[in-house]
Design an enzyme around this catalytic site. Sequence first.
Site, PDB file in Angstrom:
ATOM      1  N   ASN A   1       0.648  -1.203  -0.002  1.00 52.82           N
ATOM      2  CA  ASN A   1      -0.012  -0.083  -0.045  1.00 52.82           C
ATOM      3  C   ASN A   1       0.981   1.442   0.087  1.00 52.82           C
ATOM      4  O   ASN A   1       0.441   2.340  -0.727  1.00 52.82           O
ATOM      5  CB  ASN A   1      -1.069  -0.031   1.337  1.00 52.82           C
ATOM      6  CG  ASN A   1      -2.242  -0.830   1.036  1.00 52.82           C
ATOM      7  OD1 ASN A   1      -3.117  -0.282   0.233  1.00 52.82           O
ATOM      8  ND2 ASN A   1      -2.114  -2.061   1.418  1.00 52.82           N
TER       9      ASN A   1
ATOM     10  N   ASN B   1      -6.642   4.711   8.193  1.00 55.12           N
ATOM     11  CA  ASN B   1      -6.424   3.337   7.869  1.00 55.12           C
ATOM     12  C   ASN B   1      -7.200   2.583   6.886  1.00 55.12           C
ATOM     13  O   ASN B   1      -8.079   3.073   6.310  1.00 55.12           O
ATOM     14  CB  ASN B   1      -6.896   2.554   9.480  1.00 55.12           C
ATOM     15  CG  ASN B   1      -6.493   1.294   9.495  1.00 55.12           C
ATOM     16  OD1 ASN B   1      -5.517   0.822   9.210  1.00 55.12           O
ATOM     17  ND2 ASN B   1      -7.661   0.280   9.924  1.00 55.12           N
TER      18      ASN B   1
ATOM     19  N   HIS C   1      -8.536  -1.516   6.027  1.00 54.44           N
ATOM     20  CA  HIS C   1      -8.770  -2.612   6.514  1.00 54.44           C
ATOM     21  C   HIS C   1      -9.121  -3.649   5.426  1.00 54.44           C
ATOM     22  O   HIS C   1     -10.131  -3.154   4.810  1.00 54.44           O
ATOM     23  CB  HIS C   1      -9.744  -2.243   7.682  1.00 54.44           C
ATOM     24  CG  HIS C   1     -10.002  -3.708   8.417  1.00 54.44           C
ATOM     25  ND1 HIS C   1      -8.967  -4.160   9.524  1.00 54.44           N
ATOM     26  CD2 HIS C   1     -11.171  -4.429   8.580  1.00 54.44           C
ATOM     27  CE1 HIS C   1      -9.825  -5.257   9.830  1.00 54.44           C
ATOM     28  NE2 HIS C   1     -10.744  -5.669   9.361  1.00 54.44           N
TER      29      HIS C   1
ATOM     30  N   SER D   1     -11.783  -1.258   3.064  1.00 50.83           N
ATOM     31  CA  SER D   1     -12.472  -0.147   3.812  1.00 50.83           C
ATOM     32  C   SER D   1     -11.357   1.006   4.082  1.00 50.83           C
ATOM     33  O   SER D   1     -10.235   0.661   4.811  1.00 50.83           O
ATOM     34  CB  SER D   1     -13.224  -0.213   4.629  1.00 50.83           C
ATOM     35  OG  SER D   1     -14.182  -1.435   4.643  1.00 50.83           O
TER      36      SER D   1
ATOM     37  N   ASP E   1     -11.074  -0.511  14.632  1.00 45.67           N
ATOM     38  CA  ASP E   1     -11.517  -0.647  12.977  1.00 45.67           C
ATOM     39  C   ASP E   1     -13.099  -0.198  13.208  1.00 45.67           C
ATOM     40  O   ASP E   1     -13.935  -0.695  12.163  1.00 45.67           O
ATOM     41  CB  ASP E   1     -11.815  -2.107  12.589  1.00 45.67           C
ATOM     42  CG  ASP E   1     -10.244  -2.759  12.683  1.00 45.67           C
ATOM     43  OD1 ASP E   1      -9.428  -1.997  12.238  1.00 45.67           O
ATOM     44  OD2 ASP E   1     -10.041  -3.962  12.901  1.00 45.67           O
TER      45      ASP E   1
HETATM   46  C1  GAR Z   1      -3.304  -4.746   3.903  1.00 49.78           C
HETATM   47  O1  GAR Z   1      -4.203  -5.802   3.514  1.00 49.78           O
HETATM   48  C2  GAR Z   1      -3.980  -4.060   5.013  1.00 49.78           C
HETATM   49  O2  GAR Z   1      -5.816  -3.811   4.752  1.00 49.78           O
HETATM   50  C3  GAR Z   1      -3.951  -4.636   6.111  1.00 49.78           C
HETATM   51  O3  GAR Z   1      -2.641  -5.294   6.033  1.00 49.78           O
HETATM   52  C4  GAR Z   1      -2.091  -5.301   4.696  1.00 49.78           C
HETATM   53  C5  GAR Z   1      -1.116  -4.627   4.744  1.00 49.78           C
HETATM   54  O4  GAR Z   1      -0.523  -4.759   3.344  1.00 49.78           O
HETATM   55  N1  GAR Z   1      -4.358  -4.117   7.320  1.00 49.78           N
HETATM   56  C6  GAR Z   1      -4.901  -4.562   8.465  1.00 49.78           C
HETATM   57  O5  GAR Z   1      -5.001  -5.609   8.652  1.00 49.78           O
HETATM   58  C7  GAR Z   1      -4.836  -3.684   9.766  1.00 49.78           C
HETATM   59  N2  GAR Z   1      -5.475  -4.166  10.820  1.00 49.78           N
HETATM   60  P1  GAR Z   1       0.793  -4.263   2.759  1.00 49.78           P
HETATM   61  O6  GAR Z   1       1.897  -4.300   3.636  1.00 49.78           O
HETATM   62  O7  GAR Z   1       1.230  -4.849   1.336  1.00 49.78           O
HETATM   63  O8  GAR Z   1       0.475  -2.836   2.336  1.00 49.78           O
END
Ligand code: GAR
Length: 214
Positions: A14, A111, A113, A140, A149
């Site tokens: 991200n 954030n 999620h 989201s 969340d």
């Molecule tokens: C993403 O899928 C994000 O939505 C999730 O962690 C991942 C990070 O991916 N976040 C959560 O679960 C927050 N509780 P990334 O490191 O490849 O961006």
Amino acid sequence: PCNVVVLLSGTGSNLQALIDSLDDGTDNGKSPARIAAVIANRSDAFGLQRARDAGIATRVLEHGDYDGRDAFDEALMQAIDAFAPQLVVLAGFMRILTPGFVRHYHGRLLNIHPSLLPRHKGLHTHQRALDAGDAEHGCSVHFVTEELDGGPLVVQAVIPVHSQDTAGSLAQRVHVQEHQIYPLAVRWFAKGRLRLGESGPLLDGNPLPATGYL
Ligand code: GAR
């Protein structure tokens, strides 16, 4: 431009989407936001490498080095505020934040999620969507409040769940959507289009719906 600090714990795809989107030339070279720093709670987070490759400052605060949540969050706030950000972006930051931290960044903490909130707060969202027999799943973006969340939604993206889906295949397709909606929300905020009003998030001054499907 709007100064942004990104917090992460892992891969940082991200973060990468954000870096790429802010650098895509659609703003005549004048990006609305600038990532001032990436801060991780693990020194082995691959997202730190992505930041370095993009010439972005990095900091690591290992939560194990601190005597409890309050001390960690206090140090984290100091590290963040040294960059004077208008916006703090959680991008796979896998720590629960204290109420004091969340209040300090009220209205300027986003954030992402991996579920269609308010469904599946917490962890293992893809498996839980499968177990629940959900026909749709997604991700989201929301403002962070003290309720885990549970903060007000900014934008969601929906994907269909297929009968042959696994947690892994869902995660993959959700990620593709995350990389669309997070940069979108950050751009909105950076351009002053998105803000958290007293009764909820406003886009161009208009209240966003409680569920904001794209
Ligand atoms: C993403 O899928 C994000 O939505 C999730 O962690 C991942 C990070 O991916 N976040 C959560 O679960 C927050 N509780 P990334 O490191 O490849 O961006």
